[in-house]
Design an enzyme around this catalytic site. Structure first.
Site, short mmCIF file in Angstrom:
data_model
loop_
_atom_site.label_atom_id
_atom_site.label_comp_id
_atom_site.label_asym_id
_atom_site.label_seq_id
_atom_site.Cartn_x
_atom_site.Cartn_y
_atom_site.Cartn_z
N SER A 40 22.50 96.41 44.94
CA SER A 40 23.81 96.04 44.40
C SER A 40 23.80 95.47 42.99
O SER A 40 24.86 95.10 42.48
CB SER A 40 24.50 95.04 45.35
OG SER A 40 23.79 93.83 45.43
N LYS B 102 29.14 86.16 46.67
CA LYS B 102 28.75 86.42 45.29
C LYS B 102 29.76 85.80 44.32
O LYS B 102 29.37 85.24 43.29
CB LYS B 102 28.62 87.93 45.05
CG LYS B 102 27.49 88.56 45.87
CD LYS B 102 27.39 90.06 45.65
CE LYS B 102 26.23 90.63 46.45
NZ LYS B 102 26.05 92.08 46.25
#
Length: 334
Positions: free
Chosen positions: A231, A276
């Site tokens: 990612s 995140k």
């Protein structure tokens, strides 16, 4: 008294017996424009590079394994963590080391994709190379990581897709001639006998991971230890674009983000975006780049004050940062 002893016994057991779950929460974040332990996260050799400003932070999800039942309940109650069945990350029969190795393979793939996406976006000359060989590869002993593949059965290849298209016309178990260049030497022909692909026995399988590499004499490097998964691709690509172009992308801003990226520059969805975003805001990020497919989730869970920017491609991400630098408003998830 008996009931109290039973209760104390249950508490004692819950304090030491691991729960069959893992706790997911905010993980480490790294500035892809900066250094880690004195080594630049992203660098280039044989190409002109330029000064950068601000931050382009990649973000991660932290995984806590082996937590006791009581600690797991406490982490869940805090609201900062989510519990998930352990088997969703560590499949039965797989060791932690095996899972870590798989994550590293995904991470290495994301690096290759990030480099290819940046090279493609910038229109720089590229070569088709062998990124890696799979275990038990039919190309073992003939091809090596780093070999440049110039032709398949006499037909030139200039892109990874061109290589894949050429292999689609090849039959398994029949010798195949490849023209390669190794370590800057002269082109030479080698023969590989492909096997049937594990997912389709009628399709030729060389057992290599093809990569898009810069021109001979040039080198891109992405180095970040103890991080796995795919990612971070978008943020790595942006860091390369920033270092290889004259004007700083961020305009001095603290930008963070996430997203997979394909060699063509398409940005894909990721998991754990809430965690995140939380870590990004915690370390000072003002803007967060969100894969388009994650926008609804991000908008519903974003911490207050964090600007969300919707991106579907590397080009859109670059355009969004340039728009911010001009004082404009890029596409949002809100």
């Amino acid at each position: 008294m008996t009931a109290l002893l039973v209760l104390l016994g249950l508490v004692a057991v819950g304090a030491v017996v691991p729960a069959p779950v893992v706790a997911l929460g905010p993980g480490p974040t790294f500035d892809t424009l900066g250094d880690v332990d004195g080594t630049p996260v992203v660098s280039a050799e044989g190409l002109p590079t330029y000064p950068t400003e601000g931050h382009l932070n990649m973000t991660t999800v932290g995984v806590t394994d082996g937590v006791s039942t009581l600690r797991a309940l406490g982490m869940w109650a805090s609201g900062d963590y989510r519990l998930a069945p352990r088997y969703t990350l560590y499949q039965p029969g797989m060791s932690v080391e095996q899972v870590t190795a798989e994550n590293q393979v995904e991470f290495d793939g994301s690096i290759a994709n990030a480099e290819a996406a940046a090279l493609t976006y910038l229109g720089l000359p590229t070569r088709v190379t062998v990124g890696a060989l799979t275990d038990g590869s039919p190309s073992a002993g003939v091809l090596e990581a780093g070999d440049e593949i110039r032709a398949v059965a006499g037909s030139p290849v200039t892109s990874v897709q061109g290589l894949l298209d050429a292999l689609a016309r090849v039959r398994p178990d029949e010798p195949l001639e490849l023209t390669i260049v190794r370590d800057g030497g002269a082109p030479r022909d080698v023969s590989v006998t492909p096997r049937g692909h594990p997912d389709d026995p009628d399709r030729a399988f060389l057992g290599i991971t093809p990569a898009t590499s810069p021109a001979d004499g040039q080198r891109l490097s992405i180095t970040l230890g103890d991080v796995g998964g795919p990612s971070a691709g978008l943020m790595f690509s942006l860091a390369l674009v920033d270092k290889l172009t004259p004007d700083p992308l961020t305009g001095g801003r603290f930008v963070a983000g996430t997203g997979t990226v394909t060699p063509e520059g398409d940005v894909g969805p990721i998991s754990g975006i809430r965690f995140k975003m939380l870590r990004a805001q915690e370390v000072g990020a003002q803007t967060f780049l969100v894969p388009a497919a994650n926008c609804a989730e991000a908008a519903a869970e974003a911490p207050g004050g964090l600007q969300l920017v919707r991106v579907g491609t590397l080009g859109e991400a670059v355009d969004a940062l340039e728009t911010l630098d001009r004082g404009g408003t890029p596409a949002s998830c809100g």
